[in-house]
Design a protein around this motif. Structure first.
Motif: not given
Length: 398
Positions: A318-324, A228-232, A288-293, A264-265
């Motif tokens: 990617g963020n939603q994969c992680g959070q959910v 979420f740090g990278s998302f924000s 993790v991999l999607l957010s890095t991509l 994505g949501a």
């Protein structure tokens, strides 16, 4: 739809799940209205871009503190009454933001908005508790889809309304929405029962023990912090990129980017099903991999509109994969500690968001878009190390 009885007296229905999703979306939106409006607010109060970023950071810090202080109450008190009280307080905070005569007052109001906008984190554990164990991931995904769409559409709403009517109007409208939401909850939401046989100080004192004894909770909290740090970092800094000569855009266009992430949501329920079928940890790794991509796309194609839009979709997915998936792991750890486990995860999650917002804005101020990408990639590298190296020997499927 349901009779207002004890939480044990009714079955979780699709209409109730939909209502919970709407409640989460409308409530969480209050945290993100500021992001497309930062430039307007900086101009209105004659402060720097970095100072405007502090307002967004304080909102997330306030939210993290609210998670720590108020969400554990869900394990010991009637949940609907807590939700209604929080909604009353957030309505006052939103009104104060819309009427702020100075930047100092606005900062206090932003902190108060974050502190009291913890309603989704009372709703999600309740939904998980009411659902069957084999469907918990799907239920959480359904409810979280509302929360995630609320996050994304909040930027579109505030960007469009702010561009047309000014940033203050956004917060005045938001006040009205919260009051309507309170009436709906008062009429429809069922009462719940408390679970923990302990005092409020005892609840808070028990939290470190939960962190120490539950490895999946520690892993999810750390992963959430960095993802979420990278998302924000991206969403807080986007408006500043769009205002550069590369784009010559403003708050309206920044808000419209929220629509790019809705696709994505909408995948959140599918992510929840995948977490039920495979394992939540598996889908966390995909996130993790999607957010890095996404950040690699930002780095190489961020000055092309098509690249920016494509990367936004990937980042949100990617963020939603992680959070959910992390939420599913946390909610599977036990009925009696749902709210406190959720407190630990979401506290870490939003502290990470606050750090990302601050560092992303700071990176843009000193190094431009490259600085933002460097911050995001650093956060994602940490998430990769935690998921694939630090916790690589994790054997359980949670």
């Amino acid at each position: 739809m349901l009779e207002r009885k004890k939480s044990t007296d009714f079955i979780l229905t699709k209409p109730l799940i939909f209502l919970m999703a709407v409640i989460c979306g409308v409530s969480v939106a209050n945290l993100y209205y500021i992001q497309p409006l930062e430039a307007q607010i900086a101009a209105a109060f004659h402060v720097s871009q970095n100072a405007a970023g502090i307002a967004a950071m304080l909102t997330q810090i306030g939210y993290a503190l609210g998670l720590l202080l108020f969400v554990p109450l869900g394990d010991m008190t009637e949940r609907r009454s807590v939700i209604l009280r929080m909604l009353a307080l957030v309505a006052v905070s939103l009104l104060a933001a819309g009427l702020s005569p100075s930047y100092a007052i606005l900062l206090i109001a932003m902190f108060a908005i974050g502190l009291t906008a913890i309603v989704p984190q009372l709703v999600v554990p309740y939904a998980a508790q009411l659902s069957r164990k084999e469907e918990q991931g799907k239920t959480i995904g359904d409810v979280m889809s509302g929360l995630l769409i609320g996050i994304l559409l909040s930027r579109a709403f505030s960007g469009l309304v702010g561009a047309a009517l000014g940033w203050r109007t956004v917060y005045l409208i938001a006040t009205g929405l919260i009051l309507v939401l309170a009436v709906v909850i008062r009429c429809i939401f069922p009462k719940s029962e408390s679970h923990a046989e302990m005092s409020y100080p005892g609840l808070l004192k028990s939290i470190p023990g939960l962190v120490k004894s539950q490895r999946p909770l520690r892993e999810s909290a750390l992963n959430g912090f960095f993802m979420f740090g990278s998302f924000s970092a991206f969403w807080t800094s986007l408006i500043f990129l769009l205002e550069t000569p590369h784009y010559n855009m403003g708050a309206r266009e920044a808000g419209l980017f929220g629509f790019a992430g809705v696709a994505g949501a909408l995948a959140a329920p599918l992510i929840g099903k995948a977490a039920d079928r495979k394992s939540p940890r598996f889908t966390v790794g995909i996130g993790v991999l999607l957010s890095t991509l996404a950040y690699l796309f930002f780095s190489f194609f961020g000055f092309h509109i098509w690249g920016l839009i494509a990367a936004v979709i990937v980042l949100d997915l990617g963020n939603q994969c992680g959070q959910v998936s992390n939420m599913a792991r946390v909610q599977a750890l036990g009925d009696d500690t749902r709210s406190r486990n959720n407190t630990v995860f979401m506290f870490s999650y939003f502290i990470g968001g606050a750090a990302g917002s601050f560092l992303g804005t700071l990176g843009f101020q000193h190094f431009g878009w490259c600085g933002v990408c460097a911050v995001g990639l650093a956060f994602q590298l940490a998430a990769i190390l935690i998921h694939f190296l630090v916790y690589r020997k994790q054997k359980q499927s949670a």
